[in-house]
Design a protein around this motif. Structure first.
Motif, PDB file in Angstrom:
ATOM      1  N   HIS A 147       0.828  -1.205   0.000  1.00  0.00           N
ATOM      2  CA  HIS A 147       0.000   0.000   0.000  1.00  0.00           C
ATOM      3  C   HIS A 147       0.865   1.258   0.000  1.00  0.00           C
ATOM      4  O   HIS A 147       0.538   2.253  -0.668  1.00  0.00           O
ATOM      5  CB  HIS A 147      -0.917  -0.006   1.225  1.00  0.00           C
ATOM      6  N   LEU A 148       1.977   1.227   0.714  1.00  0.00           N
ATOM      7  CA  LEU A 148       2.873   2.372   0.746  1.00  0.00           C
ATOM      8  C   LEU A 148       3.459   2.646  -0.638  1.00  0.00           C
ATOM      9  O   LEU A 148       3.602   3.809  -1.051  1.00  0.00           O
ATOM     10  CB  LEU A 148       3.993   2.122   1.755  1.00  0.00           C
ATOM     11  N   LEU A 149       3.772   1.585  -1.362  1.00  0.00           N
ATOM     12  CA  LEU A 149       4.264   1.756  -2.735  1.00  0.00           C
ATOM     13  C   LEU A 149       3.162   2.277  -3.652  1.00  0.00           C
ATOM     14  O   LEU A 149       3.412   3.109  -4.539  1.00  0.00           O
ATOM     15  CB  LEU A 149       4.810   0.427  -3.267  1.00  0.00           C
ATOM     16  N   ASN A 150       1.935   1.796  -3.453  1.00  0.00           N
ATOM     17  CA  ASN A 150       0.830   2.243  -4.292  1.00  0.00           C
ATOM     18  C   ASN A 150       0.525   3.722  -4.107  1.00  0.00           C
ATOM     19  O   ASN A 150      -0.010   4.366  -5.020  1.00  0.00           O
ATOM     20  CB  ASN A 150      -0.430   1.422  -3.987  1.00  0.00           C
ATOM     21  N   GLU A 151       0.856   4.262  -2.937  1.00  0.00           N
ATOM     22  CA  GLU A 151       0.602   5.679  -2.705  1.00  0.00           C
ATOM     23  C   GLU A 151       1.481   6.568  -3.581  1.00  0.00           C
ATOM     24  O   GLU A 151       1.217   7.766  -3.711  1.00  0.00           O
ATOM     25  CB  GLU A 151       0.820   6.016  -1.231  1.00  0.00           C
ATOM     26  N   PHE A 152       2.519   5.985  -4.184  1.00  0.00           N
ATOM     27  CA  PHE A 152       3.353   6.743  -5.111  1.00  0.00           C
ATOM     28  C   PHE A 152       2.789   6.721  -6.532  1.00  0.00           C
ATOM     29  O   PHE A 152       3.340   7.389  -7.412  1.00  0.00           O
ATOM     30  CB  PHE A 152       4.776   6.164  -5.134  1.00  0.00           C
ATOM     31  N   ARG A 153       1.710   5.966  -6.779  1.00  0.00           N
ATOM     32  CA  ARG A 153       1.176   5.856  -8.132  1.00  0.00           C
ATOM     33  C   ARG A 153       0.723   7.200  -8.711  1.00  0.00           C
ATOM     34  O   ARG A 153       1.010   7.490  -9.881  1.00  0.00           O
ATOM     35  CB  ARG A 153       0.022   4.853  -8.153  1.00  0.00           C
ATOM     36  N   PRO A 154      -0.002   8.039  -7.947  1.00  0.00           N
ATOM     37  CA  PRO A 154      -0.366   9.347  -8.519  1.00  0.00           C
ATOM     38  C   PRO A 154       0.857  10.175  -8.921  1.00  0.00           C
ATOM     39  O   PRO A 154       0.870  10.800  -9.985  1.00  0.00           O
ATOM     40  CB  PRO A 154      -1.162  10.011  -7.390  1.00  0.00           C
ATOM     41  N   HIS A 155       1.876  10.176  -8.082  1.00  0.00           N
ATOM     42  CA  HIS A 155       3.106  10.908  -8.421  1.00  0.00           C
ATOM     43  C   HIS A 155       3.755  10.303  -9.663  1.00  0.00           C
ATOM     44  O   HIS A 155       4.245  11.038 -10.544  1.00  0.00           O
ATOM     45  CB  HIS A 155       4.066  10.862  -7.238  1.00  0.00           C
ATOM     46  N   GLN A 156       3.757   8.977  -9.745  1.00  0.00           N
ATOM     47  CA  GLN A 156       4.320   8.316 -10.920  1.00  0.00           C
ATOM     48  C   GLN A 156       3.541   8.692 -12.171  1.00  0.00           C
ATOM     49  O   GLN A 156       4.124   8.947 -13.238  1.00  0.00           O
ATOM     50  CB  GLN A 156       4.301   6.798 -10.728  1.00  0.00           C
ATOM     51  N   GLY A 157       2.207   8.750 -12.054  1.00  0.00           N
ATOM     52  CA  GLY A 157       1.392   9.141 -13.201  1.00  0.00           C
ATOM     53  C   GLY A 157       1.673  10.559 -13.642  1.00  0.00           C
ATOM     54  O   GLY A 157       1.770  10.839 -14.854  1.00  0.00           O
ATOM     55  N   HIS A 158       1.835  11.477 -12.682  1.00  0.00           N
ATOM     56  CA  HIS A 158       2.138  12.873 -13.021  1.00  0.00           C
ATOM     57  C   HIS A 158       3.491  12.982 -13.721  1.00  0.00           C
ATOM     58  O   HIS A 158       3.625  13.701 -14.724  1.00  0.00           O
ATOM     59  CB  HIS A 158       2.138  13.725 -11.757  1.00  0.00           C
ATOM     60  N   GLU A 159       4.476  12.270 -13.208  1.00  0.00           N
ATOM     61  CA  GLU A 159       5.813  12.333 -13.799  1.00  0.00           C
ATOM     62  C   GLU A 159       5.824  11.699 -15.193  1.00  0.00           C
ATOM     63  O   GLU A 159       6.503  12.176 -16.102  1.00  0.00           O
ATOM     64  CB  GLU A 159       6.829  11.630 -12.892  1.00  0.00           C
ATOM     65  N   THR A 160       5.070  10.604 -15.350  1.00  0.00           N
ATOM     66  CA  THR A 160       4.988   9.968 -16.672  1.00  0.00           C
ATOM     67  C   THR A 160       4.340  10.895 -17.678  1.00  0.00           C
ATOM     68  O   THR A 160       4.791  11.026 -18.828  1.00  0.00           O
ATOM     69  CB  THR A 160       4.193   8.658 -16.575  1.00  0.00           C
ATOM     70  N   LEU A 161       3.254  11.559 -17.266  1.00  0.00           N
ATOM     71  CA  LEU A 161       2.580  12.503 -18.155  1.00  0.00           C
ATOM     72  C   LEU A 161       3.494  13.674 -18.499  1.00  0.00           C
ATOM     73  O   LEU A 161       3.536  14.126 -19.652  1.00  0.00           O
ATOM     74  CB  LEU A 161       1.293  12.999 -17.497  1.00  0.00           C
ATOM     75  N   ARG A 162       4.233  14.173 -17.508  1.00  0.00           N
ATOM     76  CA  ARG A 162       5.155  15.278 -17.765  1.00  0.00           C
ATOM     77  C   ARG A 162       6.239  14.866 -18.766  1.00  0.00           C
ATOM     78  O   ARG A 162       6.578  15.628 -19.688  1.00  0.00           O
ATOM     79  CB  ARG A 162       5.795  15.734 -16.456  1.00  0.00           C
ATOM     80  N   ALA A 163       6.777  13.638 -18.596  1.00  0.00           N
ATOM     81  CA  ALA A 163       7.808  13.154 -19.518  1.00  0.00           C
ATOM     82  C   ALA A 163       7.243  12.991 -20.931  1.00  0.00           C
ATOM     83  O   ALA A 163       7.917  13.329 -21.917  1.00  0.00           O
ATOM     84  CB  ALA A 163       8.374  11.829 -19.015  1.00  0.00           C
ATOM     85  N   MET A 164       6.006  12.495 -21.038  1.00  0.00           N
ATOM     86  CA  MET A 164       5.391  12.343 -22.356  1.00  0.00           C
ATOM     87  C   MET A 164       5.200  13.700 -23.035  1.00  0.00           C
ATOM     88  O   MET A 164       5.463  13.852 -24.240  1.00  0.00           O
ATOM     89  CB  MET A 164       4.045  11.636 -22.212  1.00  0.00           C
ATOM     90  N   MET A 165       4.759  14.695 -22.261  1.00  0.00           N
ATOM     91  CA  MET A 165       4.556  16.028 -22.842  1.00  0.00           C
ATOM     92  C   MET A 165       5.879  16.663 -23.248  1.00  0.00           C
ATOM     93  O   MET A 165       5.963  17.346 -24.284  1.00  0.00           O
ATOM     94  CB  MET A 165       3.823  16.913 -21.832  1.00  0.00           C
ATOM     95  N   GLU A 166       6.939  16.435 -22.462  1.00  0.00           N
ATOM     96  CA  GLU A 166       8.250  16.955 -22.835  1.00  0.00           C
ATOM     97  C   GLU A 166       8.753  16.300 -24.111  1.00  0.00           C
ATOM     98  O   GLU A 166       9.338  16.971 -24.981  1.00  0.00           O
ATOM     99  CB  GLU A 166       9.239  16.736 -21.692  1.00  0.00           C
ATOM    100  N   ASN A 167       8.524  14.984 -24.251  1.00  0.00           N
ATOM    101  CA  ASN A 167       8.937  14.294 -25.478  1.00  0.00           C
ATOM    102  C   ASN A 167       8.160  14.798 -26.686  1.00  0.00           C
ATOM    103  O   ASN A 167       8.728  14.989 -27.774  1.00  0.00           O
ATOM    104  CB  ASN A 167       8.741  12.786 -25.312  1.00  0.00           C
ATOM    105  N   GLN A 168       6.845  15.008 -26.503  1.00  0.00           N
ATOM    106  CA  GLN A 168       6.039  15.536 -27.597  1.00  0.00           C
ATOM    107  C   GLN A 168       6.495  16.936 -28.003  1.00  0.00           C
ATOM    108  O   GLN A 168       6.563  17.262 -29.188  1.00  0.00           O
ATOM    109  CB  GLN A 168       4.569  15.556 -27.197  1.00  0.00           C
TER     110      GLN A 168
END
Length: 211
Positions: A147-168
């Motif tokens: 559960h503690l690892l899962n709490e990082f999922r929103p942050h991981q999603g934000h960082e993934t989206l940011r990386a995708m937008m930077e690549n685009q």
């Protein structure tokens, strides 16, 4: 454009719930079927947003943002946390929610190793006691770590989206640069071709006058 937000519900002539905007309606069955698609179709009211309607100001206003929406047939509530606390599931919390997550994760990992070693020692002895308590403790420790690892999922999603937008952005910047270079090269060639054509049509200087 589709917003993914629920539309006002009205009851049609047959008593079925319908969602309508701009004169277009969709039954609940159609809406559920559309939401279950991996690539849902845009809602029918997008037809009201033509270029002419937008320019004339006659296009309907988009629906107001709401706290709930449906995605792939599942209902979401934006007022609630994406990941619920363990207490909501009736599970004991073994870490400090306000503490350093990395330190808490390390502590849980050490506790898990110590509990596992203690379990191995107990079951390796003749006439060992029932290991159910230690197994339950290990399960609780693993649940807390998971559960503690899962709490990082929103942050991981934000960082993934940011990386995708930077690549685009980088890809579009390179594409724009390439288009500009191609345009400049084509313009120079056309200019050279036009100069060559004019020189050919006028003939050499000092030519003989026609008789």
């Amino acid at each position: 454009a589709a917003t993914g937000l629920p539309l006002p519900v009205r009851v049609g002539s047959h008593g079925r719930g319908q969602r309508a905007l701009g004169g277009h309606s969709m039954t609940d069955a159609d809406r559920v079927a559309a939401e279950a698609l991996s690539l849902p179709l845009p809602p029918k009211y997008y037809l009201e947003y033509s270029d002419e309607a937008v320019a004339a100001g006659t296009a309907p206003r988009p629906p107001a943002p709401r706290s709930q929406y449906s995605c792939f047939g599942a209902h979401r509530d934006l007022t609630q946390s994406v990941i619920k606390p363990l207490n909501d599931y009736g599970v004991d919390v073994l870490y400090d929610p306000a503490g350093d997550r990395l330190a808490e994760l390390r502590r849980l990992n050490q506790a898990t190793i110590a509990e596992f070693i203690s379990l191995v020692k107990d079951i390796s002895q003749v006439g060992a006691s029932d290991p159910s308590a230690k197994l339950e403790r290990l399960e609780l420790l693993f649940t807390n770590m998971h559960h503690l690892l899962n709490e990082f999922r929103p942050h991981q999603g934000h960082e993934t989206l940011r990386a995708m937008m930077e690549n685009q952005l980088e890809e579009r910047t390179q594409m724009t640069k390439l288009l500009r270079e191609t345009y400049s090269a084509a313009k120079q060639q056309l200019s050279s071709l036009a100069t060559s054509t004019v020189a050919t049509s006028t003939g050499p200087p000092g030519g003989a006058a026609p008789s």
